[in-house]
Design an enzyme around this catalytic site. Structure first.
Site, mmCIF file in Angstrom:
data_model
loop_
_atom_site.group_PDB
_atom_site.id
_atom_site.type_symbol
_atom_site.label_atom_id
_atom_site.label_comp_id
_atom_site.label_asym_id
_atom_site.label_seq_id
_atom_site.Cartn_x
_atom_site.Cartn_y
_atom_site.Cartn_z
ATOM 1 N N HIS A 47 0.847 -1.195 0.000
ATOM 2 C CA HIS A 47 0.000 0.000 0.000
ATOM 3 C C HIS A 47 0.889 1.254 0.000
ATOM 4 C CE1 HIS A 47 -3.158 -2.713 1.947
ATOM 5 N NE2 HIS A 47 -3.760 -2.228 0.883
ATOM 6 N N CYS A 69 -2.862 1.051 9.609
ATOM 7 C CA CYS A 69 -3.930 0.151 9.138
ATOM 8 C C CYS A 69 -4.931 -0.215 10.225
ATOM 9 C CB CYS A 69 -3.373 -1.164 8.625
ATOM 10 S SG CYS A 69 -1.733 -1.103 7.996
HETATM 11 C C1 CIR Z 1 -3.905 -7.385 3.753
HETATM 12 O O1 CIR Z 1 -3.089 -7.972 3.041
HETATM 13 O O2 CIR Z 1 -4.874 -6.797 3.281
HETATM 14 C C2 CIR Z 1 -3.706 -7.393 5.250
HETATM 15 N N1 CIR Z 1 -3.098 -8.612 5.630
HETATM 16 C C3 CIR Z 1 -2.841 -6.225 5.680
HETATM 17 C C4 CIR Z 1 -3.450 -4.898 5.390
HETATM 18 C C5 CIR Z 1 -2.573 -3.787 5.790
HETATM 19 N N2 CIR Z 1 -3.161 -2.542 5.483
HETATM 20 C C6 CIR Z 1 -2.483 -1.471 5.104
HETATM 21 O O3 CIR Z 1 -1.279 -1.520 4.902
HETATM 22 N N3 CIR Z 1 -3.178 -0.359 4.882
#
Ligand code: CIR
Length: 262
Positions: free
Chosen positions: A170, A257
């Site tokens: 991201h 997140c």
């Molecule tokens: C994913 O792969 O969607 C989750 N395991 C981690 C999300 C992390 N979110 C972010 O960096 N905004």
């Protein structure tokens, strides 16, 4: 229509979701192994305490076993001073997370906008810098989703620019805005032309996870265990709060997140 000046963002609230036991099945690109649920819960509680220390009222949503990654609420919506934009997560296993989040946000936002298929967008790909939004085109956020978001944000008087991600999951995995022209950046983001007017606090590869830090009112939350980042952010004049998010890192998750702040 004239919209109010966003000015300096003062947050009063945060929404978090208790990690579910099924988090061990969350998406990951790491080879760090599954998180330990007890440690996950403990770290999540410390995270909530850190937000409260920053004077936020924290709304803690129940764990949702249907969605292993549902504790990473930031990806489900973009909250602006004018509206909430419900995202459309790029990973199939996360798409349904938005339904419950929208119900919660309806209590706080009158204007609710939406990213619709075939557009996909994870809100972790959006970096807000005052009234400008940088949107990362990533494996999760596609051109259609980006175009929809640009139209929505422009209709509220904001400006936008998009940039393509090469490696990061991201946009906010590798870049954070701390106000006063200060941008924390690592890896591919250090040299992006879009960011060259900022004062870049560069995070070296050995501490790259620490680029996912968050300015919350007068404090910067940073992940625990990254001494050079701590020193650099403190030297730039910020008060730093360290929070251990090592269990979330096993699933590519970081500090930003884990909450929606508004
Ligand atoms: C994913 O792969 O969607 C989750 N395991 C981690 C999300 C992390 N979110 C972010 O960096 N905004």
């Amino acid at each position: 229509m004239a919209w109010p000046d966003p000015g300096k963002m003062i947050f009063t609230k945060a929404i978090v979701r208790t990690p579910c036991r099924n988090i061990i099945n969350g998406l990951t690109t790491t080879n760090l192994g599954p998180p330990d649920y007890e440690k996950v819960i403990n770290q999540h509680q410390q995270y909530i305490k850190a937000l409260e220390k920053c004077d936020l009222e924290v709304l803690v949503l129940d764990a949702d076993e249907d969605y292993p990654d549902s504790t990473f609420v930031e990806d489900t919506a973009l909250l602006t001073p004018y509206c909430a934009v419900i995202a459309n997560p790029g990973a199939f296993s996360r798409k349904g997370e938005i339904i419950k989040i929208e119900r919660v946000l309806r209590d706080y936002f009158t204007n609710i906008e939406r990213i619709n298929e075939p557009g996909s967008l994870d809100a972790g790909d959006i970096l807000k810098v005052e009234n400008h939004y940088y949107i990362g085109l990533s494996e999760r956020t596609n051109k259609e989703g980006t175009d929809q978001l640009v139209n929505i944000l422009m209709s509220y008087g904001s400006t936008c620019s998009t940039l393509s991600l090469e490696k990061a999951l991201h946009l906010k995995s590798g870049v954070a805005f701390l106000g006063n022209d200060n941008l924390v950046a690592t890896g591919e983001f250090v040299s992006k032309s879009e960011f060259q007017d900022f004062v870049i606090l560069r995070i070296d590869a050995d501490e790259e996870c620490a680029a996912n830090c968050v300015l919350v009112n007068d404090n910067v939350l940073i992940p625990m265990g990254f001494p050079n980042t701590k020193k650099s952010i403190e030297s730039a004049g910020y008060q730093v709060i360290e929070v251990d998010v090592s269990e979330f890192r096993k699933l590519d998750g970081g500090l930003s997140c884990l909450s929606l702040r508004f």
